[in-house]
Design a protein around this motif. Structure first.
Motif, PDB file in Angstrom:
ATOM      1  N   GLU A 244      27.808  90.768  26.978  1.00  0.00           N
ATOM      2  CA  GLU A 244      28.363  89.470  26.602  1.00  0.00           C
ATOM      3  C   GLU A 244      29.633  89.628  25.762  1.00  0.00           C
ATOM      4  OE1 GLU A 244      25.237  90.381  26.367  1.00  0.00           O
ATOM      5  OE2 GLU A 244      23.843  88.736  26.765  1.00  0.00           O
ATOM      6  N   ALA A 245      29.678  90.657  24.935  1.00  0.00           N
ATOM      7  CA  ALA A 245      30.805  90.829  24.015  1.00  0.00           C
ATOM      8  C   ALA A 245      32.079  91.273  24.734  1.00  0.00           C
ATOM      9  CB  ALA A 245      30.445  91.842  22.934  1.00  0.00           C
ATOM     10  N   GLU A 246      31.954  92.216  25.618  1.00  0.00           N
ATOM     11  CA  GLU A 246      33.139  92.854  26.193  1.00  0.00           C
ATOM     12  C   GLU A 246      34.072  91.882  26.919  1.00  0.00           C
ATOM     13  OE1 GLU A 246      34.130  97.260  27.989  1.00  0.00           O
ATOM     14  OE2 GLU A 246      32.055  96.535  27.905  1.00  0.00           O
ATOM     15  N   PRO A 247      33.577  90.985  27.782  1.00  0.00           N
ATOM     16  CA  PRO A 247      34.528  90.065  28.441  1.00  0.00           C
ATOM     17  C   PRO A 247      35.225  89.128  27.470  1.00  0.00           C
ATOM     18  CG  PRO A 247      32.254  89.500  28.990  1.00  0.00           C
ATOM     19  CD  PRO A 247      32.215  90.835  28.320  1.00  0.00           C
ATOM     20  N   LEU A 248      34.555  88.776  26.362  1.00  0.00           N
ATOM     21  CA  LEU A 248      35.208  87.935  25.360  1.00  0.00           C
ATOM     22  C   LEU A 248      36.308  88.698  24.647  1.00  0.00           C
ATOM     23  CD1 LEU A 248      32.143  86.041  23.817  1.00  0.00           C
ATOM     24  CD2 LEU A 248      33.664  85.318  25.668  1.00  0.00           C
TER      25      LEU A 248
ATOM     26  N   VAL B 129      32.291  89.594  18.357  1.00  0.00           N
ATOM     27  CA  VAL B 129      31.804  90.460  17.279  1.00  0.00           C
ATOM     28  C   VAL B 129      30.334  90.179  16.995  1.00  0.00           C
ATOM     29  CG1 VAL B 129      32.030  90.984  14.811  1.00  0.00           C
ATOM     30  CG2 VAL B 129      34.078  90.774  16.229  1.00  0.00           C
ATOM     31  N   LEU B 130      29.968  88.908  17.045  1.00  0.00           N
ATOM     32  CA  LEU B 130      28.562  88.537  16.845  1.00  0.00           C
ATOM     33  C   LEU B 130      27.668  89.161  17.914  1.00  0.00           C
ATOM     34  CD1 LEU B 130      26.442  86.738  15.331  1.00  0.00           C
ATOM     35  CD2 LEU B 130      26.935  84.997  17.066  1.00  0.00           C
TER      36      LEU B 130
ATOM     37  N   ALA C  29      24.550  81.261  13.672  1.00  0.00           N
ATOM     38  CA  ALA C  29      25.954  81.662  13.773  1.00  0.00           C
ATOM     39  C   ALA C  29      26.507  81.403  15.168  1.00  0.00           C
ATOM     40  CB  ALA C  29      26.101  83.137  13.408  1.00  0.00           C
ATOM     41  N   GLU C  30      25.737  81.745  16.185  1.00  0.00           N
ATOM     42  CA  GLU C  30      26.209  81.574  17.562  1.00  0.00           C
ATOM     43  C   GLU C  30      26.503  80.109  17.869  1.00  0.00           C
ATOM     44  OE1 GLU C  30      24.930  82.617  22.196  1.00  0.00           O
ATOM     45  OE2 GLU C  30      23.624  83.198  20.523  1.00  0.00           O
ATOM     46  N   ALA C  31      25.626  79.220  17.432  1.00  0.00           N
ATOM     47  CA  ALA C  31      25.833  77.795  17.707  1.00  0.00           C
ATOM     48  C   ALA C  31      27.138  77.297  17.088  1.00  0.00           C
ATOM     49  CB  ALA C  31      24.649  76.993  17.173  1.00  0.00           C
ATOM     50  N   LEU C  32      27.423  77.731  15.865  1.00  0.00           N
ATOM     51  CA  LEU C  32      28.650  77.289  15.192  1.00  0.00           C
ATOM     52  C   LEU C  32      29.887  77.925  15.808  1.00  0.00           C
ATOM     53  CD1 LEU C  32      27.530  77.269  11.442  1.00  0.00           C
ATOM     54  CD2 LEU C  32      27.564  75.387  13.072  1.00  0.00           C
ATOM     55  N   TYR C  33      29.814  79.215  16.130  1.00  0.00           N
ATOM     56  CA  TYR C  33      30.946  79.876  16.783  1.00  0.00           C
ATOM     57  C   TYR C  33      31.287  79.198  18.110  1.00  0.00           C
ATOM     58  CZ  TYR C  33      31.354  84.066  13.771  1.00  0.00           C
ATOM     59  OH  TYR C  33      31.591  84.949  12.732  1.00  0.00           O
TER      60      TYR C  33
ATOM     61  N   THR D  53      42.351  80.130  19.494  1.00  0.00           N
ATOM     62  CA  THR D  53      41.302  80.260  20.500  1.00  0.00           C
ATOM     63  C   THR D  53      40.932  81.724  20.684  1.00  0.00           C
ATOM     64  OG1 THR D  53      42.074  78.273  21.650  1.00  0.00           O
ATOM     65  CG2 THR D  53      40.673  79.781  22.898  1.00  0.00           C
ATOM     66  N   ALA D  54      41.941  82.587  20.690  1.00  0.00           N
ATOM     67  CA  ALA D  54      41.684  84.027  20.813  1.00  0.00           C
ATOM     68  C   ALA D  54      40.868  84.533  19.631  1.00  0.00           C
ATOM     69  CB  ALA D  54      43.003  84.787  20.919  1.00  0.00           C
ATOM     70  N   THR D  55      41.188  84.062  18.429  1.00  0.00           N
ATOM     71  CA  THR D  55      40.434  84.476  17.247  1.00  0.00           C
ATOM     72  C   THR D  55      38.981  84.036  17.343  1.00  0.00           C
ATOM     73  OG1 THR D  55      42.418  84.403  15.854  1.00  0.00           O
ATOM     74  CG2 THR D  55      40.293  84.260  14.730  1.00  0.00           C
ATOM     75  N   SER D  56      38.771  82.817  17.833  1.00  0.00           N
ATOM     76  CA  SER D  56      37.417  82.310  17.981  1.00  0.00           C
ATOM     77  C   SER D  56      36.635  83.107  19.026  1.00  0.00           C
ATOM     78  CB  SER D  56      37.467  80.826  18.369  1.00  0.00           C
ATOM     79  OG  SER D  56      36.243  80.187  18.133  1.00  0.00           O
ATOM     80  N   LEU D  57      37.274  83.461  20.115  1.00  0.00           N
ATOM     81  CA  LEU D  57      36.642  84.328  21.111  1.00  0.00           C
ATOM     82  C   LEU D  57      36.251  85.663  20.497  1.00  0.00           C
ATOM     83  CD1 LEU D  57      39.070  83.687  24.103  1.00  0.00           C
ATOM     84  CD2 LEU D  57      36.601  83.245  24.159  1.00  0.00           C
ATOM     85  N   ASN D  58      37.147  86.208  19.708  1.00  0.00           N
ATOM     86  CA  ASN D  58      36.907  87.492  19.064  1.00  0.00           C
ATOM     87  C   ASN D  58      35.703  87.411  18.122  1.00  0.00           C
ATOM     88  OD1 ASN D  58      38.403  90.261  18.707  1.00  0.00           O
ATOM     89  ND2 ASN D  58      37.746  89.657  16.657  1.00  0.00           N
TER      90      ASN D  58
END
Length: 312
Positions: free
Chosen positions: A225-229, A215-216, A184-188, A206-211
């Motif tokens: 790692e999640a919080e700054p995104l 979430v992952l 999943a991470e590689a594709l995201y 782009t914002a949706t993709s960051l989100n």
């Protein structure tokens, strides 16, 4: 119609509705109630209602648009397939899965026969049908359809096309729920790179993709790692969509949830309260998404020792 669609994307639903209704009235008067362009206006207004959770109003317009296209353009016309897809998507979000599947399958059949199995519109229908299977937990049925849609988009539109990125996101989400985190991470990350380069670092997609990537990471307990995104997605959405847009509220909610994960309740409360207020204003208190946020807010207040949530 174009200005109305801009307002819809920005979450300015009142302004969008007025313009869509005006466009519909003009087309009905000048072109006639059975004209295909009138069906287009019906479809646009229905999409606006669906965005607001006004499903009964949306369904009536989608059904009318479909009827016009079937009679005026024919049951095998690509625009008829589009209407089938739209109505199916409405049924999907309402949990009417059997009705949705029948319409998605019919739309896909039309597109494959009339446009060809490699046409991007066929890929969209494959994607839609896969999404239907996904929400039902039928991951085995969803994956080959998502994969096929991705393959078509890569070959027909290009590996850097935003629709290709959408397919990457969808397949990544499927892997995410199955806890295939590495895949999943590689594709995201690949989808995010495409959006940043092709649409720009400040685009809502782009914002949706960051989100999604955030979430992952949160699901794996990687809060650092999640919080700054999540923060970056919030900033983009505030700048591109405005402080009162539902997507902005979603970003606020995720930051609050990550704070709750780490027992930072005082930080979470104002963020979740603001997100809930936006949802209540946009969708109303009875909308399912509003009720989910209300439950989170109630739980947060209990954790803080404040009792029941107040009405915002």
């Amino acid at each position: 119609n174009n200005l109305a669609e801009l307002y819809r994307v920005q979450g300015k639903y009142g302004e969008a509705e007025a313009l869509h209704a005006r466009a519909l009235a003009i087309r009905e008067k000048e072109l006639g109630e059975r004209h295909p362009d009138t069906a287009g206006s019906l479809n646009n207004l229905a999409l606006l209602y669906e965005s607001q959770g006004k499903y009964e109003e949306a369904e009536a317009l989608y059904v009318r648009a479909l009827e016009i296209r079937e009679q005026e353009l024919g049951e095998r016309h690509p625009d008829t397939a589009q209407s089938l897809n739209n109505l199916a998507s409405l049924y999907r979000v309402q949990g009417k899965y059997a009705e949705a599947e029948a319409l998605y399958v019919r739309a896909l059949e039309i597109q494959e026969k009339e446009l060809g199995g490699r046409h991007p519109d066929a890929a969209t229908s494959l994607n839609n049908l896969a999404a239907l299977y996904y929400v039902q937990g039928k991951y085995g049925e969803a994956e080959p359809l998502y994969t096929r849609a991705l393959e078509i988009r890569e070959q027909e539109l290009g590996e850097r096309h935003p629709d290709t990125a959408q397919s990457l996101n969808n397949l990544a989400e499927l892997y995410h729920v199955q806890r295939k985190y590495t895949e999943a991470e590689a594709l995201y990350k690949r989808a995010l790179e495409i959006y940043e380069q092709e649409l720009g670092e400040r685009h809502p997609d782009t914002a949706t993709s960051l989100n999604n990537l955030a979430v992952l990471y949160r699901a794996q307990g990687k809060h650092a790692e999640a919080e700054p995104l999540f923060q970056r997605a919030l900033l983009l959405r505030e700048q591109a969509l405005g402080d009162s847009h539902p997507d902005t509220a979603l970003s606020l909610a995720w930051i609050a949830i990550v704070s709750m994960d780490q027992q930072r309740y005082q930080e979470a409360e104002p963020l979740l309260a603001r997100a809930l207020a936006i949802y209540q204003q946009t969708y109303g208190s009875v909308h399912p998404d509003t009720q989910i946020l209300q439950k989170y807010y109630t739980d947060l207040l209990h954790l803080m020792g404040q009792g029941e949530a107040s009405s915002l």
